[in-house]
Scaffold this motif. Structure first.
Motif, PDB file in Angstrom:
ATOM      1  N   VAL A 256       2.732  -0.770   0.334  1.00 39.04           N
ATOM      2  CA  VAL A 256       2.515  -1.605  -0.846  1.00 39.04           C
ATOM      3  C   VAL A 256       1.516  -0.968  -1.801  1.00 39.04           C
ATOM      4  CG1 VAL A 256       3.052  -3.712   0.413  1.00 39.04           C
ATOM      5  CG2 VAL A 256       0.684  -2.910   0.327  1.00 39.04           C
ATOM      6  N   LYS A 257       1.596  -1.375  -3.050  1.00 44.22           N
ATOM      7  CA  LYS A 257       0.659  -0.879  -4.053  1.00 44.22           C
ATOM      8  C   LYS A 257      -0.757  -1.366  -3.741  1.00 44.22           C
ATOM      9  CE  LYS A 257       3.932  -0.315  -7.862  1.00 44.22           C
ATOM     10  NZ  LYS A 257       4.267  -0.674  -9.254  1.00 44.22           N
ATOM     11  N   ASN A 258      -1.732  -0.549  -4.143  1.00 43.41           N
ATOM     12  CA  ASN A 258      -3.141  -0.874  -3.933  1.00 43.41           C
ATOM     13  C   ASN A 258      -3.409  -1.128  -2.449  1.00 43.41           C
ATOM     14  OD1 ASN A 258      -5.772  -1.269  -4.812  1.00 43.41           O
ATOM     15  ND2 ASN A 258      -5.478  -3.473  -5.161  1.00 43.41           N
ATOM     16  N   ASP A 259      -2.852  -0.251  -1.600  1.00 44.19           N
ATOM     17  CA  ASP A 259      -2.891  -0.488  -0.152  1.00 44.19           C
ATOM     18  C   ASP A 259      -4.276  -0.348   0.456  1.00 44.19           C
ATOM     19  OD1 ASP A 259      -2.408   2.303  -0.859  1.00 44.19           O
ATOM     20  OD2 ASP A 259      -2.358   2.678   1.292  1.00 44.19           O
ATOM     21  N   TYR A 265      -2.263 -10.088   1.604  1.00 44.51           N
ATOM     22  CA  TYR A 265      -1.012  -9.365   1.794  1.00 44.51           C
ATOM     23  C   TYR A 265      -0.209  -9.406   0.504  1.00 44.51           C
ATOM     24  CZ  TYR A 265      -2.394 -10.328   6.615  1.00 44.51           C
ATOM     25  OH  TYR A 265      -3.100 -10.437   7.785  1.00 44.51           O
ATOM     26  N   ARG A 266       0.587  -8.379   0.272  1.00 39.60           N
ATOM     27  CA  ARG A 266       1.321  -8.316  -0.989  1.00 39.60           C
ATOM     28  C   ARG A 266       2.745  -7.827  -0.776  1.00 39.60           C
ATOM     29  NH1 ARG A 266      -2.693  -4.785  -0.716  1.00 39.60           N
ATOM     30  NH2 ARG A 266      -4.049  -6.142  -1.902  1.00 39.60           N
ATOM     31  N   GLU A 267       3.571  -8.150  -1.753  1.00 38.14           N
ATOM     32  CA  GLU A 267       4.985  -7.808  -1.694  1.00 38.14           C
ATOM     33  C   GLU A 267       5.329  -6.569  -2.510  1.00 38.14           C
ATOM     34  OE1 GLU A 267       7.373  -9.135   0.148  1.00 38.14           O
ATOM     35  OE2 GLU A 267       5.905 -10.476   1.065  1.00 38.14           O
ATOM     36  N   GLU A 268       4.578  -6.289  -3.569  1.00 42.51           N
ATOM     37  CA  GLU A 268       4.956  -5.223  -4.493  1.00 42.51           C
ATOM     38  C   GLU A 268       4.860  -3.852  -3.828  1.00 42.51           C
ATOM     39  OE1 GLU A 268       4.189  -3.867  -9.124  1.00 42.51           O
ATOM     40  OE2 GLU A 268       2.720  -5.149  -8.112  1.00 42.51           O
ATOM     41  N   ARG A 269       6.006  -3.177  -3.724  1.00 47.14           N
ATOM     42  CA  ARG A 269       6.073  -1.897  -3.032  1.00 47.14           C
ATOM     43  C   ARG A 269       5.646  -0.743  -3.936  1.00 47.14           C
ATOM     44  NH1 ARG A 269       9.240  -1.256   1.745  1.00 47.14           N
ATOM     45  NH2 ARG A 269       9.732  -3.284   2.622  1.00 47.14           N
TER      46      ARG A 269
END
Length: 399
Positions: A256-259, A265-269
């Protein structure tokens, strides 16, 4: 080829090929002729690793020169120049099988369509596609023939049968050394609406590779063959067109972005090439690989490829002079560093395993593949080594 603002120790470019050979200690009392299998380490890569470990022991993950972002950025920059693509198209994996499996399981193919693969292909470009057979997609194998033109005719015949959704191909055959006309193959894929996937392990660093011009959708290759990198590291190329029908099956902390911010938790890959690095990679291998890329780039890739062909041609002429027949006898105008020894012109019994064993006893390392004695020289191999090989083969032939 431009040299990025490298973070590595200086690399004094050797003045001749004998000096290049001296960068590989294994070549001092033996002869390594399996560079299309696994390449040995150079003194420059070894010294770079020592420099890295010294800095890392003092600063850990805060090492000022060997930071993960810097190393990855420079690997991508070097690779984008070799592949004539953009750095964001490049990702880092462990091997060809891993990259091919991730891609194969992340795309969509129409039921009742066909995947084409060349016959006797290396398993890393076969097993990752087998799951499609349970989903109603057929795998068909294309006869190679004896020449690039013959193969192209066989491929055209398969495309004319229809329903081809994907071709996965190695631009150079791993046993025969026969190169294929990728521009014509690309045109066939475009005409018939098929995805073009490349296993570049036997081509990248060995023959010119223009993935954007070829309109390659996806490629993966090992770092430890013609690129002289570490065992257990691979590289992927993924086209900007792929995300339209692509959803990678694995999701990890690095997907994910900004890992670096773990919560929430985030969805944007991340972009597709970065998604293949779904978790922490082997950073030691990255440093080793960067050193190999720096060395090859500073010597000059056109010069390196010309030398591979030059030394391979000299070795082939010597083998023919001893009465051996080669795969390349059928395609004399095609350039390749892989030499497939197929038998004797006299027709006498050919025992590649026996020859390999005899050579190994003399510290000359080759491989046997598909009934052939396979030799694959690279820039550490010199005319002196060819002379020793010739003398040793004469000893075998006199038995």
């Amino acid at each position: 080829m431009a040299n990025p603002n490298t973070i590595l120790p200086p690399f004094p470019v050797p003045s001749n090929w004998e000096a290049v050979s001296q960068l590989y200690p294994i070549q001092s009392d033996s002869i390594w002729l399996n560079f299309c299998g696994i390449s040995p380490i150079s003194t420059y890569a070894k010294e770079t690793m020592a420099d890295f470990f010294d800095e890392y022991s003092k600063f850990g993950v805060f090492a000022p020169r060997y930071s993960e972002p810097k190393v990855k950025e420079q690997i991508r920059e070097y690779m984008s120049q070799i592949l004539k693509c953009r750095p964001h198209n490049i990702g880092l994996v462990h091997n060809t099988s891993e990259g091919m499996n991730l891609y194969s399981n992340s795309i969509s193919l129409p039921k009742d369509s066909r995947i084409l693969i060349i016959e006797n292909e290396y398993p890393s470009n076969v097993y990752p596609w087998e799951h499609w057979q349970k989903k109603g997609v057929r795998i068909d194998f294309i006869p190679i023939g004896n020449t690039p033109d013959e193969f192209l005719k066989n491929l055209e015949a398969e495309f004319e049968k229809g329903n081809v959704s994907l071709l996965s191909i190695s631009p150079v055959h791993w046993c025969m050394g026969m190169p294929f006309d990728m521009e014509k193959i690309s045109s066939l894929c475009k005409t018939h609406g098929a995805l073009l996937v490349v296993d570049g392990s036997q081509s990248v660093g060995h023959v010119p590779s223009d993935f954007l011009k070829w309109k390659v959708d996806f490629a993966v290759f090992a770092a430890w063959k013609w690129l002289l990198g570490p065992l257990g590291m691979g590289v992927i190329f993924i086209s900007d067109e792929v995300p339209k029908n692509f959803e990678i099956i694995f999701k990890g902390a690095g997907s994910v972005k900004n890992d670096s911010n773990y919560l929430p938790y985030r969805e944007e890959r991340k972009p597709p090439a970065d998604q293949f690095e779904h978790s922490t990679g082997n950073f030691n291998d990255w440093v080793y690989f960067l050193a190999s890329l720096r060395m090859l780039t500073d010597i000059g890739y056109p010069k390196v490829m010309h030398r591979i062909y030059e030394i391979s041609d000299q070795m082939s002429q010597m083998l023919r002079g001893l009465g051996f027949t080669l795969d390349s006898d059928h395609f004399p105008n095609a350039k390749s560093g892989i030499i497939g020894v197929t038998g004797f012109a006299s027709g006498k019994t050919f025992q590649p395993e026996a020859i390999q064993t005899f050579l190994k006893g003399k510290k000359i390392y080759t491989a046997v593949r598909l009934g052939r004695l396979r030799l694959a020289p690279h820039i550490p191999v010199t005319e002196t080594h060819i002379g020793i090989l010739e003398k040793t083969l004469k000893e075998y032939l006199a038995l």
